[in-house]
Design an enzyme around this catalytic site. Structure first.
Site, PDB file in Angstrom:
ATOM      1  N   PRO A 322      14.107 -11.854  33.105  1.00  0.00           N
ATOM      2  CA  PRO A 322      12.881 -12.258  33.780  1.00  0.00           C
ATOM      3  C   PRO A 322      12.755 -13.752  34.077  1.00  0.00           C
ATOM      4  CG  PRO A 322      12.470 -12.099  31.447  1.00  0.00           C
ATOM      5  CD  PRO A 322      13.922 -11.777  31.642  1.00  0.00           C
ATOM      6  N   THR A 323      13.704 -14.583  33.611  1.00  0.00           N
ATOM      7  CA  THR A 323      13.475 -16.030  33.726  1.00  0.00           C
ATOM      8  C   THR A 323      13.883 -16.560  35.098  1.00  0.00           C
ATOM      9  OG1 THR A 323      15.683 -16.630  32.960  1.00  0.00           O
ATOM     10  CG2 THR A 323      13.996 -16.311  31.265  1.00  0.00           C
ATOM     11  N   CYS A 324      13.434 -17.788  35.378  1.00  0.00           N
ATOM     12  CA  CYS A 324      13.725 -18.422  36.664  1.00  0.00           C
ATOM     13  C   CYS A 324      15.046 -19.164  36.628  1.00  0.00           C
ATOM     14  CB  CYS A 324      12.616 -19.403  37.025  1.00  0.00           C
ATOM     15  SG  CYS A 324      11.042 -18.599  37.168  1.00  0.00           S
ATOM     16  N   ASP A 325      16.056 -18.536  36.061  1.00  0.00           N
ATOM     17  CA  ASP A 325      17.386 -19.140  36.029  1.00  0.00           C
ATOM     18  C   ASP A 325      18.338 -18.089  36.564  1.00  0.00           C
ATOM     19  OD1 ASP A 325      19.960 -20.062  35.313  1.00  0.00           O
ATOM     20  OD2 ASP A 325      19.083 -21.294  33.735  1.00  0.00           O
ATOM     21  N   ASN A 366      10.799 -20.871  29.878  1.00  0.00           N
ATOM     22  CA  ASN A 366       9.852 -20.338  30.863  1.00  0.00           C
ATOM     23  C   ASN A 366       8.600 -19.732  30.216  1.00  0.00           C
ATOM     24  OD1 ASN A 366      11.755 -18.970  33.706  1.00  0.00           O
ATOM     25  ND2 ASN A 366      11.011 -21.022  33.312  1.00  0.00           N
TER      26      ASN A 366
END
Ligand code: PLP
Length: 376
Positions: A322-325, A366
């Site tokens: 789910p992270t923005c990476d 995050n």
């Protein structure tokens, strides 16, 4: 046996992501290993999962503990483990941490270099030390090569020096790599060390222990041999290379003690495609590389997934966290398929996640909280 975990998950519906550990299964795994290798001392490699209830259960069964840092030693001692059951098995230690451990009563230390040996000689006089030998890790799904160990020749020299400096040159160790799928690796490794071991004995250096490390498997996607086959291979290799001059034996299982005893339940956050006729769906879970599934790095460890819609038609997917990476993709090259009827909000069980998950989860990248776990 994980039926207990599934019942707990059904009844409690914990907030996801959540790892549930079945302590009875940990106990079963420990007892099985002890039955199969009765002469070996088992040092549980704490880094696999240092949850207090696991340590307490294992300590009660007579396990000893392989630790890597002052922090792990403190956790073990806080659960009532006495120092004489602890090995400080990291070959990379600060001198002040060695001194601290020695003051606590720890008397068993690993090393693989001259500089580390000097630290031990200075602040841990008389302690039992063992030298880690570099073996090649062919066949391991999570190799531990290169970084640890030295050549058998160098190990021989260092153990001689250890004795000369007042340490107890106790023996040698190796690790064939974690999730080792080639059962012949222990034979190869023992073949590489037995010569120098006996050469030292003949010189009067009292080496008398071989530490076989970990490498025993958990059950991921690919079928692996049972623990019985592993222990048989290890026993055969010991007999072949040491015959009737059998040394004391230490094993340090981590993954095989706790891996299969854990189920990580996660929720589907989003299912999407990158274009209208994209063949593969992207399935985003509420846990990813930064939430504890770090061993999916390079898609090394391939977990088994279980969904409530199993048995219905499936299609290919890319599984991501789910992270923005964008590194937070679990499986893209590996052929994973999930039911076409899978919906946002469905809960997916990731099986055999008891090892190397909670401790690998980030503090709150995050804003996602570290992986929660419960032991039942
Ligand atoms: C990580 C580690 C282990 C445990 O290995 P597994 O393959 O998880 O059983 C054992 N010994 C040492 C020194 C380790 O670093």
């Amino acid at each position: 046996m994980t039926e207990r975990i599934f019942r707990y998950l059904r009844e409690q519906q914990p907030e996801t992501p959540c790892l549930v550990i079945d302590l009875d299964m940990v106990e079963h795994n420990f007892r099985r290993m002890r039955e199969l290798l009765p002469a070996a001392h088992i040092f549980y490699a704490m880094k696999a999962n240092p949850a207090a209830p696991i340590l307490t259960r294992l300590a009660g069964l007579g396990s000893r503990f392989d630790t890597a840092s002052r922090g792990e030693i403190e956790i073990a001692m806080a659960t009532g483990v006495s120092a004489d059951r602890i090995s400080f098995g990291n070959t990379i230690k600060k001198e002040r941490d060695i001194a601290w451990a020695y003051q606590q009563g720890v008397r068993l230390f690993a090393f693989d270099s001259e500089a580390e040996l000097q630290k031990l000689a200075r602040v841990a006089p008389g302690a039992r030390v063992f030298c880690r030998v570099l073996v090649d890790c062919g066949g391991a799904e999570w190799p531990l090569s290169r970084k640890f160990g030295c050549s058998p020749e160098m190990a021989k020299d260092l153990l001689r020096k250890a004795k000369a400096q007042g340490l107890d040159a106790y023996g040698v160790s190796f690790h064939v790599g974690s999730q080792q799928t080639d059962l012949e690796q222990w034979d190869k490794a023992l073949g590489q060390i037995s010569q120098m071991f006996f050469a030292l004995v003949e010189e009067g250096v009292d080496v008398r222990m071989v530490n076989l490390g970990g490498g025993f498997p958990a059950q991921y996607r690919a079928e692996v041999r049972g623990i019985e086959a592993y222990c048989e291979a290890v026993t055969r290799a010991l007999v072949r290379h040491f015959g009737n001059r059998m040394p004391e034996v230490i094993i340090e299982p981590g993954r095989s003690m706790v891996g299969d005893a854990g189920v990580l339940q996660t929720e589907v956050v989003l299912i999407s495609r990158k274009s209208a006729n994209d063949r593969k769906r992207w399935v985003y879970l509420d846990v990813g590389k930064f939430g504890g599934l770090a061993e999916t790095m390079d898609e090394s460890i391939k977990y088994r997934l279980r969904t409530p819609r199993d048995g219905t038609r499936t299609g290919p997917v890319i599984v991501a966290g789910p992270t923005c990476d964008s590194a937070d993709i679990l499986y893209e090259k590996t052929d994973y398929r999930l039911p076409l009827s899978l919906k946002v909000g469905d809960r997916i069980d990731i099986l055999s996640t008891g090892a190397y998950t909670t401790t690998y989860s980030s503090v709150a990248f995050n804003g996602f909280q570290p992986l929660k776990s419960v032991c039942i």
